[in-house]
Design an enzyme around this catalytic site. Structure first.
Site, PDB file in Angstrom:
ATOM      1  CG  ASN A   9       4.111  -0.023  -1.062  1.00  0.00           C
ATOM      2  OD1 ASN A   9       5.215   0.676  -1.656  1.00  0.00           O
ATOM      3  ND2 ASN A   9       3.508  -0.801  -1.839  1.00  0.00           N
ATOM      4  CD1 TRP A  10       5.676   5.502   2.736  1.00  0.00           C
ATOM      5  CD2 TRP A  10       7.483   6.766   2.535  1.00  0.00           C
ATOM      6  NE1 TRP A  10       5.827   6.181   3.970  1.00  0.00           N
ATOM      7  CE2 TRP A  10       7.035   6.933   3.587  1.00  0.00           C
ATOM      8  CE3 TRP A  10       8.743   7.423   1.805  1.00  0.00           C
ATOM      9  CZ2 TRP A  10       7.660   7.717   4.751  1.00  0.00           C
ATOM     10  CZ3 TRP A  10       9.332   8.195   2.866  1.00  0.00           C
ATOM     11  CH2 TRP A  10       8.985   8.185   4.180  1.00  0.00           C
ATOM     12  CE  LYS A  11       1.214   1.300  -3.587  1.00  0.00           C
ATOM     13  NZ  LYS A  11      -0.031   0.915  -4.369  1.00  0.00           N
ATOM     14  CG  HIS A  93       3.048  -4.131  -4.700  1.00  0.00           C
ATOM     15  ND1 HIS A  93       2.339  -3.659  -5.537  1.00  0.00           N
ATOM     16  CD2 HIS A  93       2.437  -3.666  -3.465  1.00  0.00           C
ATOM     17  CE1 HIS A  93       1.349  -2.801  -5.045  1.00  0.00           C
ATOM     18  NE2 HIS A  93       1.405  -2.808  -3.761  1.00  0.00           N
ATOM     19  CD  GLU A  95       1.449  -0.334  -7.310  1.00  0.00           C
ATOM     20  OE1 GLU A  95       2.277  -0.277  -6.713  1.00  0.00           O
ATOM     21  OE2 GLU A  95       0.053  -0.300  -6.785  1.00  0.00           O
ATOM     22  CD  GLU A 165      -0.768  -4.953  -0.907  1.00  0.00           C
ATOM     23  OE1 GLU A 165      -1.160  -3.948  -0.305  1.00  0.00           O
ATOM     24  OE2 GLU A 165      -0.179  -5.143  -2.021  1.00  0.00           O
ATOM     25  N   GLY A 171      -5.554   0.873  -4.170  1.00  0.00           N
ATOM     26  CA  GLY A 171      -5.410   2.400  -4.761  1.00  0.00           C
ATOM     27  C   GLY A 171      -7.028   2.627  -5.427  1.00  0.00           C
ATOM     28  CB  SER A 210      -8.558   0.982  -0.493  1.00  0.00           C
ATOM     29  OG  SER A 210      -8.412   1.302  -1.632  1.00  0.00           O
ATOM     30  N   GLY A 231      -0.922   1.669   1.044  1.00  0.00           N
ATOM     31  CA  GLY A 231      -0.221   2.615   0.307  1.00  0.00           C
ATOM     32  C   GLY A 231      -0.511   3.916   0.361  1.00  0.00           C
ATOM     33  N   GLY A 232      -1.642   4.590  -0.255  1.00  0.00           N
ATOM     34  CA  GLY A 232      -2.005   5.969  -0.131  1.00  0.00           C
ATOM     35  C   GLY A 232      -1.934   6.584   1.125  1.00  0.00           C
TER      36      GLY A 232
HETATM   37  P1  PGA Z   1      -3.382   1.357  -1.312  1.00  0.00           P
HETATM   38  O1  PGA Z   1      -1.993   0.461  -1.743  1.00  0.00           O
HETATM   39  O2  PGA Z   1      -3.517   1.349  -0.040  1.00  0.00           O
HETATM   40  O3  PGA Z   1      -2.915   2.837  -1.787  1.00  0.00           O
HETATM   41  O4  PGA Z   1      -4.805   0.807  -1.895  1.00  0.00           O
HETATM   42  C1  PGA Z   1      -1.943  -0.924  -1.156  1.00  0.00           C
HETATM   43  C2  PGA Z   1      -0.616  -1.198  -1.812  1.00  0.00           C
HETATM   44  O5  PGA Z   1      -0.751  -1.431  -2.888  1.00  0.00           O
HETATM   45  O6  PGA Z   1       0.097  -1.885  -0.860  1.00  0.00           O
END
Ligand code: PGA
Length: 246
Positions: A9-11, A93, A95, A165, A171, A210, A231-232
């Site tokens: 997930n590049w966000k 998500h 966010e 999640e 994150g 994470s 994500g990251g």
């Molecule tokens: P993260 O994000 O791997 O940076 O914790 C996961 C996500 O938001 O899907």
């Protein structure tokens, strides 16, 4: 057998040029044992689709609107995504829920639209730290799954991917332990069985929060965990390559 799915997930990261550069580095790392997906910003979808030609890695988007078209500034339709050849779409998500007013009801509408267009939805659920500390994490996740998947017929179940999640793990570098992840993911499978009165053993349920090259194996050793939403680490070449071949 459920095929594990590792979805990056590049966000809100990567310009078109940065996307091209990154895809060139990872596209040959797709393989037949894991379904690799990159969920990129809208601006990069078309170019990344072209760059992934011949690669085993699939393309995902980060949102889909429930209407066909019209006055919905800033949104994107199923038809637009389908024309580009998008295979997956992240829905709900945390966010989006936190910053953009996404609710279980809008998640449900988006999910139905994705299924209509045969774009595989990755529906995200998960509790906050406060909710976990109050011991209501199962209740929270059950509500999100039940409302998010409302009125979906049992025969569509296997076209849906669920991502568990926990918000406190996103994150933060604070991954849920594999036991914590397994406990809730196993529970989600039970909830799906109850709602749909169907066998939920074919539904893929990912863990997210994470995840990186160094902890993927332990998570994947758990019986109900079918991959990760990342994500990251999905933005780091070596990490993403490790994740694709865990
Ligand atoms: P993260 O994000 O791997 O940076 O914790 C996961 C996500 O938001 O899907």
């Amino acid at each position: 057998m459920r095929k594990p799915i590792i979805a990056g997930n590049w966000k809100m990261n990567m310009t078109v040029n940065e996307s091209i550069e990154f895809i060139e580095k990872i596209k040959d790392y797709g393989n037949d044992n894991v379904e690799g997906v990159v969920c990129v910003p809208f601006t990069s979808l078309l170019t990344v689709k072209e760059k992934l030609s011949g690669s085993k890695i699939k393309l995902g988007a980060q949102n889909i609107h429930w209407e066909e078209s019209g006055a919905f500034t800033g949104e994107i339709s199923g038809k637009m995504l389908k024309e580009i050849g998008v295979d997956y779409v992240i829905i709900g998500h945390s966010e989006r829920r936190k910053y953009f007013g996404e609710t279980d009801e809008t998640v449900n509408l988006r999910l139905k639209k994705a299924l209509e267009y045969k774009i595989t939805p990755i529906i995200c659920v998960g509790e906050s730290l406060e909710e976990r500390e109050s011991g209501i994490e199962k209740e929270v996740v059950k509500k999100q799954v039940t409302k998010g998947l409302k009125d979906i017929s049992a025969d569509r179940l296997e076209e849906i991917v669920v991502a568990y999640e926990p918000i406190w793990a996103i994150g933060t570098g604070k991954t849920a332990t594999s036991d914590q992840a397994q406990e809730i993911i196993g529970y989600i499978r039970e909830v799906l069985k109850d709602i749909f009165e169907a066998n939920a053993n074919t539904v893929r349920i990912q863990y997210g929060g994470s995840v990186k090259g160094s902890n993927i194996k332990e998570l994947m050793n758990k019986e109900d965990i079918d991959g990760a939403l990342v994500g990251g680490a999905s933005l780091i070449e070596d990490e993403f390559k490790q994740l694709l071949s865990f």
